[in-house]
Design a protein around this motif. Structure first.
Motif, PDB file in Angstrom:
ATOM      1  N   ALA A  10       0.813  -1.223   0.000  1.00  0.00           N
ATOM      2  CA  ALA A  10       0.000   0.000   0.000  1.00  0.00           C
ATOM      3  C   ALA A  10       0.848   1.275   0.000  1.00  0.00           C
ATOM      4  N   PRO A  11       1.946   1.357   0.781  1.00  0.00           N
ATOM      5  CA  PRO A  11       2.755   2.576   0.740  1.00  0.00           C
ATOM      6  C   PRO A  11       3.398   2.827  -0.632  1.00  0.00           C
ATOM      7  N   ALA A  12       3.716   1.754  -1.369  1.00  0.00           N
ATOM      8  CA  ALA A  12       4.284   1.925  -2.711  1.00  0.00           C
ATOM      9  C   ALA A  12       3.241   2.554  -3.637  1.00  0.00           C
ATOM     10  N   LEU A  13       2.016   2.034  -3.590  1.00  0.00           N
ATOM     11  CA  LEU A  13       0.940   2.594  -4.413  1.00  0.00           C
ATOM     12  C   LEU A  13       0.661   4.044  -4.013  1.00  0.00           C
ATOM     13  N   ARG A  14       0.598   4.324  -2.713  1.00  0.00           N
ATOM     14  CA  ARG A  14       0.346   5.701  -2.266  1.00  0.00           C
ATOM     15  C   ARG A  14       1.427   6.656  -2.772  1.00  0.00           C
ATOM     16  N   SER A  15       2.678   6.211  -2.771  1.00  0.00           N
ATOM     17  CA  SER A  15       3.761   7.090  -3.231  1.00  0.00           C
ATOM     18  C   SER A  15       3.623   7.411  -4.716  1.00  0.00           C
ATOM     19  N   VAL A  16       3.161   6.443  -5.504  1.00  0.00           N
ATOM     20  CA  VAL A  16       2.944   6.690  -6.935  1.00  0.00           C
ATOM     21  C   VAL A  16       1.757   7.620  -7.139  1.00  0.00           C
ATOM     22  N   LEU A  17       0.677   7.399  -6.413  1.00  0.00           N
ATOM     23  CA  LEU A  17      -0.499   8.278  -6.534  1.00  0.00           C
ATOM     24  C   LEU A  17      -0.146   9.713  -6.139  1.00  0.00           C
ATOM     25  N   THR A  18       0.661   9.861  -5.100  1.00  0.00           N
ATOM     26  CA  THR A  18       1.090  11.204  -4.678  1.00  0.00           C
ATOM     27  C   THR A  18       1.930  11.852  -5.764  1.00  0.00           C
ATOM     28  N   THR A  41      -4.791   9.897 -15.247  1.00  0.00           N
ATOM     29  CA  THR A  41      -3.799   8.826 -15.345  1.00  0.00           C
ATOM     30  C   THR A  41      -3.912   7.959 -14.101  1.00  0.00           C
ATOM     31  N   THR A  42      -3.784   6.647 -14.301  1.00  0.00           N
ATOM     32  CA  THR A  42      -3.913   5.727 -13.172  1.00  0.00           C
ATOM     33  C   THR A  42      -2.798   4.689 -13.201  1.00  0.00           C
ATOM     34  N   PRO A  43      -2.273   4.362 -12.023  1.00  0.00           N
ATOM     35  CA  PRO A  43      -1.276   3.290 -11.963  1.00  0.00           C
ATOM     36  C   PRO A  43      -1.973   1.933 -11.973  1.00  0.00           C
ATOM     37  N   GLU A  44      -1.468   1.018 -12.813  1.00  0.00           N
ATOM     38  CA  GLU A  44      -2.057  -0.312 -12.934  1.00  0.00           C
ATOM     39  C   GLU A  44      -0.966  -1.369 -13.007  1.00  0.00           C
ATOM     40  N   LEU A  45      -1.351  -2.606 -12.904  1.00  0.00           N
ATOM     41  CA  LEU A  45      -0.482  -3.763 -13.052  1.00  0.00           C
ATOM     42  C   LEU A  45       0.829  -3.631 -12.286  1.00  0.00           C
ATOM     43  N   PRO A  46       0.768  -3.576 -10.967  1.00  0.00           N
ATOM     44  CA  PRO A  46       2.004  -3.495 -10.187  1.00  0.00           C
ATOM     45  C   PRO A  46       2.798  -4.796 -10.310  1.00  0.00           C
ATOM     46  N   LEU A  47       4.066  -4.661 -10.640  1.00  0.00           N
ATOM     47  CA  LEU A  47       4.926  -5.831 -10.769  1.00  0.00           C
ATOM     48  C   LEU A  47       6.160  -5.656  -9.901  1.00  0.00           C
ATOM     49  N   PRO A  48       6.490  -6.660  -9.081  1.00  0.00           N
ATOM     50  CA  PRO A  48       7.729  -6.568  -8.320  1.00  0.00           C
ATOM     51  C   PRO A  48       8.911  -6.679  -9.277  1.00  0.00           C
ATOM     52  N   THR A  87      13.020   1.858   1.124  1.00  0.00           N
ATOM     53  CA  THR A  87      13.899   2.731   1.906  1.00  0.00           C
ATOM     54  C   THR A  87      13.821   2.269   3.358  1.00  0.00           C
ATOM     55  N   PRO A  88      14.691   2.765   4.215  1.00  0.00           N
ATOM     56  CA  PRO A  88      14.595   2.385   5.631  1.00  0.00           C
ATOM     57  C   PRO A  88      13.240   2.750   6.260  1.00  0.00           C
ATOM     58  N   ASP A  89      12.560   3.755   5.679  1.00  0.00           N
ATOM     59  CA  ASP A  89      11.271   4.184   6.207  1.00  0.00           C
ATOM     60  C   ASP A  89      10.081   3.550   5.491  1.00  0.00           C
ATOM     61  N   GLY A  90      10.325   2.627   4.573  1.00  0.00           N
ATOM     62  CA  GLY A  90       9.245   2.015   3.812  1.00  0.00           C
ATOM     63  C   GLY A  90       9.435   2.240   2.321  1.00  0.00           C
ATOM     64  N   TRP A  91       8.353   2.244   1.590  1.00  0.00           N
ATOM     65  CA  TRP A  91       8.402   2.399   0.140  1.00  0.00           C
ATOM     66  C   TRP A  91       8.323   3.866  -0.245  1.00  0.00           C
ATOM     67  N   ALA A  92       9.101   4.250  -1.268  1.00  0.00           N
ATOM     68  CA  ALA A  92       9.108   5.629  -1.743  1.00  0.00           C
ATOM     69  C   ALA A  92       9.079   5.650  -3.267  1.00  0.00           C
ATOM     70  N   PHE A  93       8.432   6.674  -3.803  1.00  0.00           N
ATOM     71  CA  PHE A  93       8.435   6.883  -5.250  1.00  0.00           C
ATOM     72  C   PHE A  93       9.869   7.121  -5.704  1.00  0.00           C
TER      73      PHE A  93
END
Length: 194
Positions: A10-18, A41-48, A87-93
């Protein structure tokens, strides 16, 4: 068979939306397709995104998760991609980008949907060959942040692929591994004559 696309953190998706909602982030990305996108524009198909750190004749020795990639859709097509990083604090854009891998990823995912058997899609980067593949992992229940390609998993090289490796042709890991092992060699340091 439908692909089992794992949910991104969820934090990765939030960073992209932001980042998508930030005119500065979009403008500084230098992605004309994203700048010129009409409508939402919308983010779709998240792939690791995993990086192949080690390969030997015995198999893949090491991979590591380096981020999550989202295709950014505007209307009926992907116009760019967004990448996040841990990142040490979680996921970042991390960044927005465009180029041939966007359409190639979409094409490979469409091809994968027609394959028999269920797969969990991931991306696997092979830096030693400047190669990116769609990694179709056979264990759909696996943690998408963990693991390495099994011999029966499929790798679909994305275009542009390195010379001698066909783009958009699914290869079993066990079939493609000898080619990668032979072609990925450690960089040798140049020595001056003694």
């Amino acid at each position: 068979m439908p692909l089992h696309v794992p949910p991104a953190p969820a934090p990765a998706l939030r960073s992209v939306l932001t980042a998508l909602s930030s005119p500065t982030a979009v403008r500084e990305a230098r992605t004309p397709s994203l700048l010129g996108a009409q409508g939402p524009t919308t983010p779709e198909l998240p792939l690791p995104v995993h990086v192949l750190d080690g390969v030997s004749a015995d198999g893949v020795t090491a991979t590591r998760l380096t981020g999550w990639r989202f295709l950014i859709r505007s209307g009926d097509r992907a116009v760019a991609a967004a990448e996040t990083m841990p990142t040490p604090d979680g996921w970042a854009f991390s960044r927005f980008f465009e180029g041939p891998y966007i359409a190639s990823t979409e094409r490979a995912l469409r091809q994968a949907e027609a394959l028999p058997g269920p797969y969990q899609p991931r991306l696997l980067s092979v830096p030693g060959l400047y190669m990116l593949t769609l990694w179709l992992h056979g264990d759909c229940a696996a943690d998408p942040a963990e693991g390495y390609p099994a011999g029966t998993d499929l790798l679909v090289p994305l275009a542009p692929a390195p010379p001698g490796i066909a783009a958009h042709r699914p290869h079993q890991v066990a079939e493609l591994l000898p080619v990668l092992t032979h072609r990925v060699t450690p960089t040798r340091l140049l020595r001056s004559p003694a």
